[in-house]
Design a protein around this motif. Structure first.
Motif, PDB file in Angstrom:
ATOM      1  N   TYR A  32      -7.763  -2.507  -5.171  1.00 20.37           N
ATOM      2  CA  TYR A  32      -7.303  -2.500  -3.781  1.00 20.37           C
ATOM      3  C   TYR A  32      -6.591  -3.801  -3.407  1.00 20.37           C
ATOM      4  CZ  TYR A  32     -10.254   1.634  -3.251  1.00 20.37           C
ATOM      5  OH  TYR A  32     -10.830   2.880  -3.391  1.00 20.37           O
ATOM      6  N   THR A  76     -12.354   0.017   2.256  1.00 16.68           N
ATOM      7  CA  THR A  76     -11.066   0.237   2.919  1.00 16.68           C
ATOM      8  C   THR A  76     -11.108   0.028   4.424  1.00 16.68           C
ATOM      9  OG1 THR A  76     -11.548   2.613   3.108  1.00 16.68           O
ATOM     10  CG2 THR A  76     -10.330   1.876   1.152  1.00 16.68           C
ATOM     11  N   GLN A  82     -17.042   4.058  -3.878  1.00 13.20           N
ATOM     12  CA  GLN A  82     -16.084   5.130  -3.588  1.00 13.20           C
ATOM     13  C   GLN A  82     -16.804   6.461  -3.393  1.00 13.20           C
ATOM     14  OE1 GLN A  82     -13.683   4.549  -7.066  1.00 13.20           O
ATOM     15  NE2 GLN A  82     -12.037   3.520  -5.941  1.00 13.20           N
ATOM     16  N   PRO A  98       0.807  -1.239   0.000  1.00 14.99           N
ATOM     17  CA  PRO A  98       0.000   0.000   0.000  1.00 14.99           C
ATOM     18  C   PRO A  98       0.829   1.274   0.000  1.00 14.99           C
ATOM     19  CG  PRO A  98      -0.899  -1.592   1.562  1.00 14.99           C
ATOM     20  CD  PRO A  98       0.418  -2.139   1.094  1.00 14.99           C
ATOM     21  N   HIS A 108      -3.881  -4.157  -0.717  1.00 13.70           N
ATOM     22  CA  HIS A 108      -4.250  -4.212   0.701  1.00 13.70           C
ATOM     23  C   HIS A 108      -4.656  -5.624   1.137  1.00 13.70           C
ATOM     24  CE1 HIS A 108      -4.342   0.181   1.393  1.00 13.70           C
ATOM     25  NE2 HIS A 108      -4.728   0.251   0.116  1.00 13.70           N
ATOM     26  N   ARG A 127      -9.721   0.690  -9.627  1.00 12.28           N
ATOM     27  CA  ARG A 127      -8.917   0.191  -8.509  1.00 12.28           C
ATOM     28  C   ARG A 127      -9.465  -1.140  -8.004  1.00 12.28           C
ATOM     29  NH1 ARG A 127      -6.565   3.800  -3.852  1.00 12.28           N
ATOM     30  NH2 ARG A 127      -5.571   1.781  -3.630  1.00 12.28           N
TER      31      ARG A 127
END
Length: 750
Positions: free
Chosen positions: A469, A728, A456, A435, A472, A467
């Protein structure tokens, strides 16, 4: 790192003093039998269920009167087969403790099971798929095209039979079928629950399968670390939220976890059976043997079949199949008797699983081809590479190359374990730090990108739908396990890598002696599971391949990643505890054990506790039944808005037993365009002698009905719930999910 072959390392001393070895004590033997054989028994039975479905479903034979007698025979066969799975003594309390944990997990998941039957996510797809084959007994799903006016409907650009997870497959220009997404195995298993207790039986069967998976997992840990540590590892896994979340809904992950755990356990048994009896000449920590080549071959075949047949339930099973091939090459180079049957079993099991996948799920395989083709190609490369290495090594087994001589000098004996262990540790650091220096993206045209962009915007994040992610991914797991468990697990992986290098160098040094006598070079029982687990963990963390919509995305980690990390962390705890037992005073031992329990149990419980008692999608069964109650025997349903088209067509077909389709429009607010698309569909339904019924699931759809001059009848208005949706952060509660349906008789549409 020391060159001594008997120095203890995490996970390098599996099934050592913990298994008891107290012959003649009935309780210890019974406990060992339960731990060793309960998982294989469940796996064999579920494999038979899936294989029977693959044979019977395409021909309309998946009926209770035909299947139940065959399953009784299958259960008896499974009981007979597991008699050949070796069992060792275990503390008499260990099996009852594991059974209590598994039962508690299963009951907990069953009492809090979701009612996801209105199709919004994969669980709804699996539930409706299971209900269809339980009640209609066959595939594909008929389109009832004649109810929509016949072949003329297919030529209409505004008409569609497909919906998410249900593909429209046309046969020329005159007919079409509807093919469900996903593989047949899990729906076949869950359909047994429908025969038992309708929707409620179907929806709690994943909890039962998850409890069985914990038994299989406990059997694996018993073989690797001992029965006492299996209790702690099983308790930790049972508490981890993604495992519980998958058990609450109709997902394939609980069954996949069972198959992978049992396949790895059988691989341990096969290696142990084919190893020479442990003695001074072959004294390598973690290398145990009973010198029974015949048993090794049978167990190798069983392990290979379990890995291959897991592909009946989950396409990702091809990853473990591919990683198994290098393990088989190592066994072949060590002249282990299980090598050939292991390869034969995994190739045969995979081939059997591929047939129903291609036959019944071809559109689904096409949609995931971007991921599937590299996976298959990687398996081919690993298989051919493994075969080439074995072939070359066999030709040169009586010669020694200069390179090999250089790499096996005393200096390199010291270096290679450090190099390999350091490399694994470095990989962990890279994954954890991604990240800070990486942003992973996919094509912005991917359907998942649109979902990400909406989330988002809702969560105040920069809108960048491409994205994934994925950088992560390690952090996703730490939400549920805590960082200490992750560090302990990766430490075990690094030490296992170093131990593997040391074992390989030492075994090659002994190879000249064993090649003249024909004896097998002992292989660590943990080698196969460790290689497969680490490879699968690495590939999954690098590219999870799922929309990062939590908590649903976290189920990708359930079959292999989370269990592997739990076992590895437990191995570190076992090593520290055994070291304390041998070298430290009693208070230190107590402190180490207590700390291990806290690290393995407390973080999972704290992460799960906020959602421990939540039930999602409640009221959806009643909502679906209300819609069905308002439909007559000649009604043909047309879904108007996007939400109606996504959620209701298969509910109407499967539960209401009425034909269903939807209108293809780009903008529901463009009333003129919607009316233009609806009118010819309605006209053909009327000409076919049926009653067209428009179904709306949003106020926009209701507006369309009223604009067409019809009366919208509000049939359903329920406030259901779903899990919070985050990109997130860890979800820790519920979100409201309104379910509303309007119906309208469209016979009067002009």
């Amino acid at each position: 790192m020391s060159q001594r072959t008997d120095s203890p390392t995490p996970a390098a001393d599996p099934s050592d003093p913990d298994d008891g070895h107290l012959p003649g004590l009935r309780g210890e033997w019974l406990s060992g039998i339960v731990l060793a054989r309960s998982g294989p028994l469940a796996t064999a039975f579920l494999a038979i269920v899936a294989l029977l479905a693959a044979v019977l479903v395409p021909f309309g034979g998946w009926t209770p009167w035909a299947v139940v007698p065959l399953l009784v025979i299958g259960l008896l066969i499974s009981i007979w087969l597991v008699r050949f799975v070796p069992a060792r003594t275990a503390p008499r309390w260990s099996a009852p403790a594991v059974l209590a944990i598994a039962a508690g997990h299963g009951v907990w998941a069953a009492l809090t099971h979701a009612e996801h039957v209105i199709l919004r996510r994969d669980a709804g797809s699996y539930a409706l798929y299971s209900q269809w084959i339980a009640t209609r007994h066959s595939l594909p799903i008929p389109s009832s095209l004649e109810s929509f006016g016949g072949a003329a409907a297919l030529a209409d650009p505004g008409f569609r039979l497909s919906s998410p997870a249900y593909y429209q497959v046309e046969h020329g220009v005159t007919s079409a079928d509807i093919v469900p997404q996903f593989l047949l195995g899990a729906p076949a298993v869950y359909s047994l629950g429908w025969w038992t207790a309708g929707w409620h039986g179907l929806l709690i069967l994943p909890a039962v399968c998850s409890a069985l998976a914990l038994l299989g997992f406990a059997g694996l840990v018993t073989r690797l670390l001992g029965a006492r540590w299996a209790v702690l590892a099983t308790a930790s896994l049972a508490l981890i939220q993604p495992v519980l979340h998958a058990a609450r809904s109709t997902y394939s992950e609980p069954i996949a976890l069972l198959f992978v755990s049992v396949a790895a356990a059988l691989l341990c048994d096969a290696v142990r059976a084919g190893n020479p009896v442990r003695h001074a000449a072959f004294l390598v920590r973690g290398v145990h043997g009973s010198n029974d080549p015949h048993a090794a071959r049978l167990l190798g075949l069983a392990a290979g079949l379990a890995f291959g047949l897991a592909c009946l339930f989950r396409v990702d099973g091809l990853r473990e199949v591919s990683l198994l091939l290098p393990v088989a090459a190592v066994l072949a180079l060590s002249r282990h008797p299980a090598a050939r049957t292991l390869v034969g079993g995994v190739l045969g099991g995979t081939a059997v699983a591929v047939i129903p996948a291609v036959w019944l799920s071809r559109p689904y395989l096409g949609t995931i081809s971007a991921s599937l083709i590299p996976l298959v190609a990687g398996g081919v490369v690993l298989g051919l590479g493994s075969w080439a290495v074995v072939a070359v090594a066999r030709r040169r087994e009586n010669t020694t190359s200069a390179l090999y001589t250089r790499l096996t000098t005393a200096e390199w004996h010291r270096r290679w374990p450090w190099v390999l262990g350091g490399l694994v540790a470095l990989i962990g650091v890279v994954l954890a730090s991604r990240p800070l220096w990486m942003i992973t993206r996919q094509s912005p045209t991917d359907p998942g990108s649109r979902v990400v962009a909406v989330l988002q915007a809702d969560q105040g994040l920069p809108v960048d739908g491409g994205r994934t992610y994925a950088e992560h991914s390690l952090n996703w797991i730490s939400w549920y396990t805590g960082p200490v468990m992750l560090v302990a697990a990766w430490l075990a992986f690094a030490v296992l890598a170093a131990t593997t290098a040391r074992w390989w160098l030492n075994s090659r040094a002994r190879h000249a002696t064993t090649s003249t006598t024909g004896r097998t070079v002992g292989v660590p029982v943990w080698l196969g599971p460790a290689v497969i687990a680490f490879g699968s963990v690495l590939l999954t963390l690098y590219r999870p391949g799922i929309t990062p919509d939590h908590p649903w995305a976290d189920r990708r980690m359930v079959p292999v990643v989370i269990p592997a990390l739990v076992v590895a962390a437990t191995a570190t705890a076992a090593w520290v505890s055994r070291r304390a037992l041998r070298r430290w005073p009693a208070p230190a031992l107590v402190a180490v054990v207590a700390a291990s329990v806290v690290v393995m149990v407390l973080p999972p419980w704290l992460a799960t506790q906020p959602v421990a008692g939540q039930r999602t999608e409640q009221g959806q069964i009643a909502a679906a039944e209300k819609v069905c109650a308002h439909l007559g025997p000649r009604d043909v349903v047309v879904a108007l808005d996007d939400r109606a088209a996504n959620e209701w067509p298969q509910v109407v077909r499967g539960l209401c037993d009425r034909p269903a389709s939807s209108v293809r429009v780009t903008d529901i607010h463009d009333l003129e365009a919607v009316a233009t698309a609806v009118k010819p569909i309605v006209a053909r339904i009327v000409e076919a002698g049926n009653t067209p019924v428009l179904l709306a699931a949003t106020p926009e759809g209701e507006t369309v009905i009223e604009t067409l001059g019809l009366e919208a009848d509000p049939v359903v208005d329920v406030m259901s719930q779903e899990d919070q949706r985050y990109l997130t952060r860890v979800p820790d509660g519920e979100a409201e999910l309104p379910v509303r349906v309007w119906l309208a008789d469209a016979t009067r549409v002009n």
